[in-house]
Design a protein around this motif. Structure first.
Motif: not given
Length: 359
Positions: A47, A49, A261
Motif C-alpha cells: 500500500m 508503493g 495503492r
C-alpha cells in the motif's frame, strides 16, 4: 532491466521483508507469526508503493505443504467422528449459502443507488458474487460471466479474507481459548524416505486436481491424498516444522500483495461496507457456531473456525497452530467450498431468474 530479473528482484525483496516481519512477530509473541507477520508486513509495503510481488509457484508449494499437513490429522478414529457430523456440515453449508446471499443483498441495497452508471443486472451480479462465501478467484470468474464489476468482487473477497484471517487468531490468543483439541496429534517423526514418497504422491494428487480443473488444486489434491493414506492407517512421515513455517509465510505474502495503492482507491465506500459487513458476518457466524456446539458437543471455538467466512488454508492453519480441532475445521471448510462452487451460480439464476450472460 529484463522483466524476468525485475520480477525475481521484487519476489526476493518481498520474501526478505516477509521473513523480517515473521521474526518480529515471533519476538512480539503474536498469534500465527509465520502467516500474519508476512501478510501484514507485505500489505503495508504494497500500500506504500513498495515493489512487492508474489510468486505463484511458491504459493502453490505453500498450499501443497499445508494440504499434506492437514491430511495427517484424519486418522480412522477422527474420520469416524467427522463422518458422524454430516448433518452439522450440511447445516453449515446451508447457513453459508444463506448468509452469502443476505450479505450480497445488503451490499446491493447500500450501493446500487450510488452506482447508477452500472447496469442493473451487472450490479445485481456484482453484489451477489461479492457477498458469496467462496474462493475469490472463482467468484470473480462467475461474476465476469454476468458482466459484473469483477474489481469490486475481487476487492470484497480479498478484504473479507484478510479481516477474518487477522482478527480471529488475535481474538483467540487474547481470550486464551486455544489448546482445547482432545484429538490425537499427527505423527511427529520426520522420515526422509517417507517424506520423499509423500511429496511424490501428494504432488500427483495436485496435478490431477489441476488437470480436472478443480478449485484450489494445490491444496485439495495433497489434502485428499494424505487423508486417504492416514484413514488407511498408513503413516509415512511428519512434515518438518521449517516447511510448515515457510508454507505459512508464502501464503501470507500471497494475501498481502493484493493490497496495492490502487486497492485503496477502489470505491472507498464499497470497501467500508465490506469491512462492516464482514464484522457482522463473523458475529452471526460465532452465534451460529455456539448453537451448533450445543447440538454437537464440540468445542465452540472449533466451530467458530469451522463456520467462519474465511478461507480453507487460513482457518485450518489457525486451528493447527492453536490446537483447535483441525479435522473438524478442515472438513467443514472443504465441504462448504465444494458445495458453494457448485451451487452459487445456479442459485443466482434461480433466485433472480437470470440466464448466464454470453461470454
Amino acid at each position: 532491466m529484463p522483466l524476468s530479473l525485475a520480477y525475481a528482484s521484487r519476489v526476493a525483496f518481498t520474501l526478505a521483508a516477509a521473513l523480517a516481519a515473521a521474526l518480529l512477530c515471533l519476538q512480539l509473541d503474536t498469534p500465527l507469526p509465520w502467516m500474519l507477520g508476512p501478510l501484514l508486513g507485505t500489505a503495508l509495503l504494497s500500500m506504500l508503493g513498495a515493489p512487492t510481488d508474489s510468486a505463484a509457484p511458491l504459493r502453490n508449494a505453500g498450499q501443497w505443504t499445508l494440504g499434506a499437513i492437514l491430511g495427517l490429522y484424519f486418522t480412522p478414529e477422527v474420520t469416524a467422528l467427522v463422518a458422524g457430523l454430516w448433518w452439522a456440515v450440511a447445516l453449515a453449508i446451508g447457513w453459508a449459502l444463506l448468509l452469502g446471499w443476505a450479505f450480497g443483498a445488503w451490499l446491493h441495497r447500500m450501493h446500487a443507488p450510488l452506482m447508477p452508471d452500472v447496469p442493473a443486472p451487472a450490479m445485481r451480479a456484482t453484489t451477489y458474487f461479492a457477498g458469496a462465501i467462496g474462493a475469490a478467484s472463482e467468484m470473480a470468474l462467475l461474476a465476469e460471466r454476468q458482466h459484473a464489476r469483477t474489481d469490486l468482487v475481487a476487492a470484497s473477497h480479498s478484504l473479507r479474507l484478510v479481516i477474518v484471517t487477522v482478527s480471529i487468531p488475535f481474538a483467540l490468543q487474547w481470550s486464551g481459548l486455544h489448546g482445547v483439541d482432545l484429538l490425537a496429534p499427527p505423527p511427529r517423526m520426520v522420515q526422509p524416505e517417507g517424506l520423499a514418497l509423500l511429496a511424490a504422491l501428494t504432488g500427483a494428487g495436485a496435478l490431477l486436481m489441476l488437470r480436472l480443473g478443480r478449485a484450489n488444486p494445490w491444496f485439495i489434491g495433497p489434502l485428499l491424498v494424505t487423508m486417504a493414506l492416514t484413514m488407511a492407517s498408513v503413516t509415512l512421515t511428519a512434515i518438518p516444522q521449517p516447511l510448515v513455517n515457510a508454507a505459512q509465510l508464502v501464503i501470507g505474502v500471497s494475501l498481502g500483495v493484493r493490497f496495492r495503492r490502487a486497492f485503496l482507491r477502489t470505491a472507498p465506500r464499497w470497501l467500508a461496507s465490506v469491512a462492516v459487513g464482514t464484522v457482522g458476518l463473523m458475529l452471526v457466524c460465532a452465534l451460529f457456531a455456539w448453537v451448533l456446539a450445543r447440538a454437537t458437543g464440540l468445542h465452540w471455538v472449533t466451530l467458530v473456525l469451522a463456520t467462519s467466512p474465511g478461507g480453507i488454508a487460513e482457518m485450518s492453519i489457525t486451528a493447527k497452530v492453536l490446537q483447535l480441532g483441525v479435522p473438524v475445521v478442515t472438513a467443514f471448510q472443504v465441504c462448504r467450498l465444494v458445495v458453494v462452487l457448485l451451487v452459487v451460480a445456479p442459485m443466482y439464476r434461480w433466485v433472480y431468474g437470470a440466464a448466464e450472460a454470453p461470454s
